[in-house]
Design a protein around this motif. Sequence first.
Motif, PDB file in Angstrom:
ATOM      1  N   MET A 294      46.283  84.846   4.013  1.00 23.23           N
ATOM      2  CA  MET A 294      44.866  85.058   3.711  1.00 23.23           C
ATOM      3  C   MET A 294      44.087  83.748   3.758  1.00 23.23           C
ATOM      4  O   MET A 294      42.916  83.725   4.137  1.00 23.23           O
ATOM      5  CB  MET A 294      44.703  85.697   2.329  1.00 23.23           C
ATOM      6  CG  MET A 294      45.218  87.108   2.247  1.00 23.23           C
ATOM      7  SD  MET A 294      44.810  87.914   0.681  1.00 23.23           S
ATOM      8  CE  MET A 294      43.053  88.265   0.897  1.00 23.23           C
ATOM      9  N   GLN A 295      44.745  82.651   3.378  1.00 21.76           N
ATOM     10  CA  GLN A 295      44.074  81.339   3.457  1.00 21.76           C
ATOM     11  C   GLN A 295      43.748  81.003   4.905  1.00 21.76           C
ATOM     12  O   GLN A 295      42.686  80.469   5.208  1.00 21.76           O
ATOM     13  CB  GLN A 295      44.960  80.248   2.832  1.00 21.76           C
ATOM     14  CG  GLN A 295      44.990  80.328   1.308  1.00 21.76           C
ATOM     15  CD  GLN A 295      46.235  79.688   0.698  1.00 21.76           C
ATOM     16  OE1 GLN A 295      47.063  79.120   1.410  1.00 21.76           O
ATOM     17  NE2 GLN A 295      46.365  79.788  -0.613  1.00 21.76           N
ATOM     18  N   VAL A 296      44.689  81.348   5.807  1.00 19.02           N
ATOM     19  CA  VAL A 296      44.501  81.054   7.227  1.00 19.02           C
ATOM     20  C   VAL A 296      43.224  81.709   7.758  1.00 19.02           C
ATOM     21  O   VAL A 296      42.518  81.143   8.582  1.00 19.02           O
ATOM     22  CB  VAL A 296      45.741  81.512   8.040  1.00 19.02           C
ATOM     23  CG1 VAL A 296      45.474  81.477   9.532  1.00 19.02           C
ATOM     24  CG2 VAL A 296      46.935  80.644   7.695  1.00 19.02           C
ATOM     25  N   VAL A 297      42.914  82.912   7.276  1.00 16.88           N
ATOM     26  CA  VAL A 297      41.700  83.579   7.741  1.00 16.88           C
ATOM     27  C   VAL A 297      40.526  83.330   6.783  1.00 16.88           C
ATOM     28  O   VAL A 297      39.508  84.028   6.818  1.00 16.88           O
ATOM     29  CB  VAL A 297      41.909  85.096   7.978  1.00 16.88           C
ATOM     30  CG1 VAL A 297      42.999  85.319   9.034  1.00 16.88           C
ATOM     31  CG2 VAL A 297      42.280  85.836   6.700  1.00 16.88           C
ATOM     32  N   GLU A 298      40.684  82.312   5.941  1.00 15.31           N
ATOM     33  CA  GLU A 298      39.609  81.830   5.071  1.00 15.31           C
ATOM     34  C   GLU A 298      39.075  82.880   4.113  1.00 15.31           C
ATOM     35  O   GLU A 298      37.875  82.973   3.871  1.00 15.31           O
ATOM     36  CB  GLU A 298      38.476  81.233   5.928  1.00 15.31           C
ATOM     37  CG  GLU A 298      38.977  79.973   6.625  1.00 15.31           C
ATOM     38  CD  GLU A 298      37.971  79.384   7.613  1.00 15.31           C
ATOM     39  OE1 GLU A 298      36.953  80.045   7.894  1.00 15.31           O
ATOM     40  OE2 GLU A 298      38.227  78.275   8.089  1.00 15.31           O
ATOM     41  N   SER A 299      39.989  83.668   3.539  1.00 18.55           N
ATOM     42  CA  SER A 299      39.587  84.562   2.452  1.00 18.55           C
ATOM     43  C   SER A 299      39.284  83.716   1.221  1.00 18.55           C
ATOM     44  O   SER A 299      39.814  82.624   1.063  1.00 18.55           O
ATOM     45  CB  SER A 299      40.720  85.522   2.105  1.00 18.55           C
ATOM     46  OG  SER A 299      41.060  86.301   3.220  1.00 18.55           O
ATOM     47  N   SER A 300      38.427  84.257   0.362  1.00 18.78           N
ATOM     48  CA  SER A 300      38.070  83.509  -0.846  1.00 18.78           C
ATOM     49  C   SER A 300      39.230  83.538  -1.843  1.00 18.78           C
ATOM     50  O   SER A 300      40.092  84.424  -1.799  1.00 18.78           O
ATOM     51  CB  SER A 300      36.818  84.108  -1.490  1.00 18.78           C
ATOM     52  OG  SER A 300      37.143  85.371  -2.045  1.00 18.78           O
ATOM     53  N   HIS A 301      39.218  82.553  -2.729  1.00 21.27           N
ATOM     54  CA  HIS A 301      40.204  82.475  -3.790  1.00 21.27           C
ATOM     55  C   HIS A 301      40.251  83.786  -4.578  1.00 21.27           C
ATOM     56  O   HIS A 301      41.318  84.311  -4.899  1.00 21.27           O
ATOM     57  CB  HIS A 301      39.802  81.313  -4.700  1.00 21.27           C
ATOM     58  CG  HIS A 301      40.838  80.963  -5.721  1.00 21.27           C
ATOM     59  ND1 HIS A 301      42.105  80.549  -5.382  1.00 21.27           N
ATOM     60  CD2 HIS A 301      40.789  80.996  -7.074  1.00 21.27           C
ATOM     61  CE1 HIS A 301      42.791  80.332  -6.486  1.00 21.27           C
ATOM     62  NE2 HIS A 301      42.020  80.603  -7.526  1.00 21.27           N
TER      63      HIS A 301
END
Length: 228
Positions: free
Chosen positions: A104-111
């Motif tokens: 999810m970080q890779v696709v820039e989802s929020s914290h």
Amino acid sequence: MIQMNGVSKVYSNGSVALSDINVQIDKGEFVFVVGPSGAGKSTFIKLVFREELPTQGDLVVNGRNVGDLEPQEVPYLRRGLGIVFQDYRLLPNRTAYENVAFAMQVVESSHREIQKRVPHVLDLVGLRQKARHYPTQMSGGEQQRIAIARAIVNNPVIVIADEPTGNLDPETSWEIMKIFDRINQNGTTIVMATHDKTVVDGMRKRVIAIEKSRIVRDEAKGVYGYED
Ligand code: ADP
Ligand code: ADP
């Protein structure tokens, strides 16, 4: 969802992996790709996520013509796909939770989105209690469940899997297949290359058999059809 028109793949050493493949896989289908070793199953899977390019023909995946994609467009194709491998391919220095969160970080989802979604998918695969475990602290079946959680965490429209139960005992394989079945019932298309006769015969889904680079059988509610 996936359409192949006259697709062939010849590797640079001259190996013919796929010849004139014509096939359509619709949204929500569950498809097994079977056949002897060297028939072209892995190549079929690799074309779908553009690990390899067709040498001939048209391949459309989730509305994109894979052969025409610019390199910078490939990540957008892959965002719509979840991929599961035989050898799990988890990051060894990250916990189960972190492995799933990383996708999810890779696709820039929020914290915030990550904190909400990761526990939910860990629940879906029945492993929320192992969130803090590292891959080496988990069994093969548990690692594969984490790999599946990672594959579905960004809500892909297609999940592709190459021999996902190849390293697992029959009972664990069946648990893994129940998870894939649940994901499929949520509307996600599943395409799985497999050698697992028990799994294919137990599930009775669409079966596409490839032999010597060609589709030789395509049946709804099919069986494995080989003795190995
Ligand atoms: P399967 O998954 O059914 O075992 P593959 O798609 O891996 O089949 O292989 C199909 C054919 O393509 C085989 O003859 C294999 O040797 C060849 N092949 C697969 N990958 C490569 C590669 N990277 N380079 C050259 N030949 C390959
Ligand atoms: P809730 O958070 O209310 O339990 P859902 O279980 O419906 O919500 O799922 C939340 C999101 O996750 C939705 O976008 C849904 O499409 C997606 N989702 C749920 N289950 C799966 C699954 N097995 N595979 C892929 N996506 C899923």
